[in-house]
Design a protein around this motif. Sequence first.
Motif, PDB file in Angstrom:
ATOM      1  N   ILE A  16       0.826  -1.208   0.000  1.00  0.00           N
ATOM      2  CA  ILE A  16       0.000   0.000   0.000  1.00  0.00           C
ATOM      3  C   ILE A  16       0.859   1.257   0.000  1.00  0.00           C
ATOM      4  O   ILE A  16       0.461   2.293  -0.548  1.00  0.00           O
ATOM      5  CB  ILE A  16      -0.997   0.007   1.183  1.00  0.00           C
ATOM      6  CG1 ILE A  16      -0.286   0.117   2.528  1.00  0.00           C
ATOM      7  CG2 ILE A  16      -1.893  -1.224   1.130  1.00  0.00           C
ATOM      8  CD1 ILE A  16      -1.233   0.315   3.699  1.00  0.00           C
ATOM      9  N   GLU A  17       2.041   1.184   0.601  1.00  0.00           N
ATOM     10  CA  GLU A  17       2.936   2.341   0.558  1.00  0.00           C
ATOM     11  C   GLU A  17       3.379   2.631  -0.871  1.00  0.00           C
ATOM     12  O   GLU A  17       3.477   3.786  -1.286  1.00  0.00           O
ATOM     13  CB  GLU A  17       4.138   2.094   1.470  1.00  0.00           C
ATOM     14  CG  GLU A  17       3.794   2.167   2.951  1.00  0.00           C
ATOM     15  CD  GLU A  17       4.876   1.603   3.850  1.00  0.00           C
ATOM     16  OE1 GLU A  17       5.999   1.340   3.342  1.00  0.00           O
ATOM     17  OE2 GLU A  17       4.619   1.408   5.051  1.00  0.00           O
ATOM     18  N   SER A  18       3.614   1.572  -1.647  1.00  0.00           N
ATOM     19  CA  SER A  18       4.012   1.768  -3.048  1.00  0.00           C
ATOM     20  C   SER A  18       2.878   2.321  -3.891  1.00  0.00           C
ATOM     21  O   SER A  18       3.110   2.886  -4.969  1.00  0.00           O
ATOM     22  CB  SER A  18       4.492   0.437  -3.647  1.00  0.00           C
ATOM     23  OG  SER A  18       3.404  -0.466  -3.840  1.00  0.00           O
ATOM     24  N   GLN A  19       1.637   2.184  -3.398  1.00  0.00           N
ATOM     25  CA  GLN A  19       0.462   2.665  -4.128  1.00  0.00           C
ATOM     26  C   GLN A  19       0.013   4.050  -3.674  1.00  0.00           C
ATOM     27  O   GLN A  19      -1.014   4.532  -4.118  1.00  0.00           O
ATOM     28  CB  GLN A  19      -0.685   1.656  -3.957  1.00  0.00           C
ATOM     29  CG  GLN A  19      -0.392   0.309  -4.615  1.00  0.00           C
ATOM     30  CD  GLN A  19      -1.318  -0.800  -4.154  1.00  0.00           C
ATOM     31  OE1 GLN A  19      -2.086  -0.627  -3.201  1.00  0.00           O
ATOM     32  NE2 GLN A  19      -1.242  -1.955  -4.796  1.00  0.00           N
ATOM     33  N   GLY A  20       0.798   4.686  -2.806  1.00  0.00           N
ATOM     34  CA  GLY A  20       0.500   6.056  -2.407  1.00  0.00           C
ATOM     35  C   GLY A  20       0.056   6.242  -0.982  1.00  0.00           C
ATOM     36  O   GLY A  20      -0.071   7.376  -0.515  1.00  0.00           O
ATOM     37  N   LEU A  21      -0.183   5.140  -0.247  1.00  0.00           N
ATOM     38  CA  LEU A  21      -0.640   5.267   1.130  1.00  0.00           C
ATOM     39  C   LEU A  21       0.575   5.243   2.068  1.00  0.00           C
ATOM     40  O   LEU A  21       0.657   4.462   3.023  1.00  0.00           O
ATOM     41  CB  LEU A  21      -1.614   4.141   1.484  1.00  0.00           C
ATOM     42  CG  LEU A  21      -2.531   4.390   2.691  1.00  0.00           C
ATOM     43  CD1 LEU A  21      -3.366   5.643   2.523  1.00  0.00           C
ATOM     44  CD2 LEU A  21      -3.434   3.189   2.940  1.00  0.00           C
ATOM     45  N   ALA A  22       1.510   6.121   1.785  1.00  0.00           N
ATOM     46  CA  ALA A  22       2.755   6.167   2.556  1.00  0.00           C
ATOM     47  C   ALA A  22       2.547   6.695   3.957  1.00  0.00           C
ATOM     48  O   ALA A  22       3.406   6.524   4.825  1.00  0.00           O
ATOM     49  CB  ALA A  22       3.779   7.018   1.812  1.00  0.00           C
ATOM     50  N   TYR A  23       1.417   7.333   4.201  1.00  0.00           N
ATOM     51  CA  TYR A  23       1.171   7.985   5.481  1.00  0.00           C
ATOM     52  C   TYR A  23       0.349   7.131   6.433  1.00  0.00           C
ATOM     53  O   TYR A  23      -0.094   7.619   7.474  1.00  0.00           O
ATOM     54  CB  TYR A  23       0.451   9.315   5.251  1.00  0.00           C
ATOM     55  CG  TYR A  23      -0.794   9.194   4.401  1.00  0.00           C
ATOM     56  CD1 TYR A  23      -2.024   8.847   4.952  1.00  0.00           C
ATOM     57  CD2 TYR A  23      -0.747   9.419   3.026  1.00  0.00           C
ATOM     58  CE1 TYR A  23      -3.156   8.720   4.178  1.00  0.00           C
ATOM     59  CE2 TYR A  23      -1.876   9.302   2.236  1.00  0.00           C
ATOM     60  CZ  TYR A  23      -3.082   8.952   2.816  1.00  0.00           C
ATOM     61  OH  TYR A  23      -4.195   8.826   2.030  1.00  0.00           O
ATOM     62  N   HIS A  24       0.143   5.854   6.124  1.00  0.00           N
ATOM     63  CA  HIS A  24      -0.808   5.074   6.917  1.00  0.00           C
ATOM     64  C   HIS A  24      -0.344   4.884   8.357  1.00  0.00           C
ATOM     65  O   HIS A  24      -1.161   4.673   9.241  1.00  0.00           O
ATOM     66  CB  HIS A  24      -1.066   3.717   6.248  1.00  0.00           C
ATOM     67  CG  HIS A  24       0.094   2.770   6.289  1.00  0.00           C
ATOM     68  ND1 HIS A  24       0.183   1.744   7.194  1.00  0.00           N
ATOM     69  CD2 HIS A  24       1.216   2.707   5.539  1.00  0.00           C
ATOM     70  CE1 HIS A  24       1.302   1.069   6.988  1.00  0.00           C
ATOM     71  NE2 HIS A  24       1.941   1.637   5.993  1.00  0.00           N
ATOM     72  N   ARG A  25       0.946   4.952   8.612  1.00  0.00           N
ATOM     73  CA  ARG A  25       1.420   4.838   9.992  1.00  0.00           C
ATOM     74  C   ARG A  25       1.320   6.182  10.713  1.00  0.00           C
ATOM     75  O   ARG A  25       0.817   6.282  11.830  1.00  0.00           O
ATOM     76  CB  ARG A  25       2.864   4.343  10.017  1.00  0.00           C
ATOM     77  CG  ARG A  25       3.073   2.994   9.333  1.00  0.00           C
ATOM     78  CD  ARG A  25       4.528   2.577   9.382  1.00  0.00           C
ATOM     79  NE  ARG A  25       4.841   1.583   8.387  1.00  0.00           N
ATOM     80  CZ  ARG A  25       4.688   0.285   8.552  1.00  0.00           C
ATOM     81  NH1 ARG A  25       4.194  -0.176   9.703  1.00  0.00           N
ATOM     82  NH2 ARG A  25       5.014  -0.575   7.593  1.00  0.00           N
ATOM     83  N   ALA A  26       1.805   7.236  10.056  1.00  0.00           N
ATOM     84  CA  ALA A  26       1.856   8.551  10.698  1.00  0.00           C
ATOM     85  C   ALA A  26       0.478   9.147  10.912  1.00  0.00           C
ATOM     86  O   ALA A  26       0.279   9.961  11.823  1.00  0.00           O
ATOM     87  CB  ALA A  26       2.706   9.502   9.864  1.00  0.00           C
ATOM     88  N   ALA A  27      -0.499   8.779  10.075  1.00  0.00           N
ATOM     89  CA  ALA A  27      -1.834   9.369  10.176  1.00  0.00           C
ATOM     90  C   ALA A  27      -2.646   8.758  11.313  1.00  0.00           C
ATOM     91  O   ALA A  27      -3.740   9.228  11.612  1.00  0.00           O
ATOM     92  CB  ALA A  27      -2.584   9.192   8.863  1.00  0.00           C
ATOM     93  N   HIS A  28      -2.123   7.712  11.948  1.00  0.00           N
ATOM     94  CA  HIS A  28      -2.834   7.013  13.013  1.00  0.00           C
ATOM     95  C   HIS A  28      -2.161   7.327  14.340  1.00  0.00           C
ATOM     96  O   HIS A  28      -0.931   7.291  14.442  1.00  0.00           O
ATOM     97  CB  HIS A  28      -2.771   5.506  12.733  1.00  0.00           C
ATOM     98  CG  HIS A  28      -4.016   4.758  13.045  1.00  0.00           C
ATOM     99  ND1 HIS A  28      -5.268   5.285  12.875  1.00  0.00           N
ATOM    100  CD2 HIS A  28      -4.210   3.499  13.522  1.00  0.00           C
ATOM    101  CE1 HIS A  28      -6.170   4.379  13.220  1.00  0.00           C
ATOM    102  NE2 HIS A  28      -5.550   3.303  13.627  1.00  0.00           N
ATOM    103  N   PRO A  29      -2.915   7.665  15.380  1.00  0.00           N
ATOM    104  CA  PRO A  29      -2.299   7.926  16.680  1.00  0.00           C
ATOM    105  C   PRO A  29      -1.489   6.737  17.182  1.00  0.00           C
ATOM    106  O   PRO A  29      -1.808   5.573  16.895  1.00  0.00           O
ATOM    107  CB  PRO A  29      -3.504   8.197  17.597  1.00  0.00           C
ATOM    108  CG  PRO A  29      -4.598   8.615  16.673  1.00  0.00           C
ATOM    109  CD  PRO A  29      -4.377   7.852  15.410  1.00  0.00           C
TER     110      PRO A  29
END
Length: 381
Positions: A16-29
């Motif tokens: 998912i990071e390669s598909q643009g969701l690179a922020y999935h960790r940082a966007a979550h508390p």
Amino acid sequence: MRREHHPARDGWDKTIESQGLAYHRAAHPEGLSRPYWDESVHYVFSMDEVESLEAQVEELHGMCLRTVEHVVSTGRFADFALPEWTWEEVARSWERRDPHVYARFDLRYDGTGPAKLLEYNADTPTSLVESSVVQWFWLQDVFPADDQWNSVHERLVERWRGLRLPPGPTHFAFTSMDETGEEAMTVAYLQETAEQAGLPTMAIAVEDIGWDPLNRRFADLDGQMIRSVFKLYPWEWMLADDFGRHAVRHSTWIEPLWKTLLSNKALLALLWELYPGHPNLLPAHLGDPRDLTAYIAKPLLGREGASMRIVTPEGTQETTGGYGREGYVFQGFEALPEFEGQRPVLGAWVVADEPAGLGIRETTGLITDDTSSFVPHRIAD
């Protein structure tokens, strides 16, 4: 509508990071046991359900546009806590039909009755990358024989291609204050869809947009005139900035100024006033809850579930936040449906004026906030 389980793909996080969701960790508390993107579960819909939801979203969007016309024609801008100096400019933006691209309805839906409108994110909606791209590739990898309510990408490209914008590049503006990367990736994705439509584009931070007082125009760091700009920066923040009075009169902004009437929760009360008892609406009032015995008080300009208060005969729940000075709307409260201990909110996307797709966030609480997780969906008949 049902909730099902399926093993997550090996290396799903890198995928998912390669598909643009690179922020999935940082966007979550921090400290949450569940990831933001959770493909170990998903929701399944029938085609009949999706077609019904599409029709309901189309009807809701039409009602919202007619409500904007009502506000402009009757001058009811004070209900939205807009600065008085903006009223005429908002009206002009609507009368010009300044171009718009996309928006997201948040809906309560349990699979058994009509969807209920919770709010309309019509100015700066996010969760776009995961809705448009990431869950589509999940479907291709895991359930390639099934379908998905998802034409978001194609419709975005088509919309950009059909817009009549001023000559020169369209600037795509993000704010450098975003530490998660979500805003930068969302803007980059939208810029990519515009480029696929053949538009010349340039990326810029909102903080780097300058005002040229001599020539009375906005300019980028190279001194190039900014004629059109997409921004993920709320209009209420822009209007409070020093350059806000220039912004309402110069450049083509996407989303346009008239979207301030659709992204403001006062919309909920006016919809109920104009369409009382409509099956897709919850009762809503400005000023006080009137005869509602169970309601949720929402700040007109609130975000991410902050500064809300749920009042029921059983008690009161509140969320923290700094919103509310602008006033509240009081909306009838119906708890989100529960599936295996999780409560989903359906995010129905509108591109141009057409329903375009679905993204689902779920949480254990009664209010969907930044602790929620995004889960994919599929259509199986």
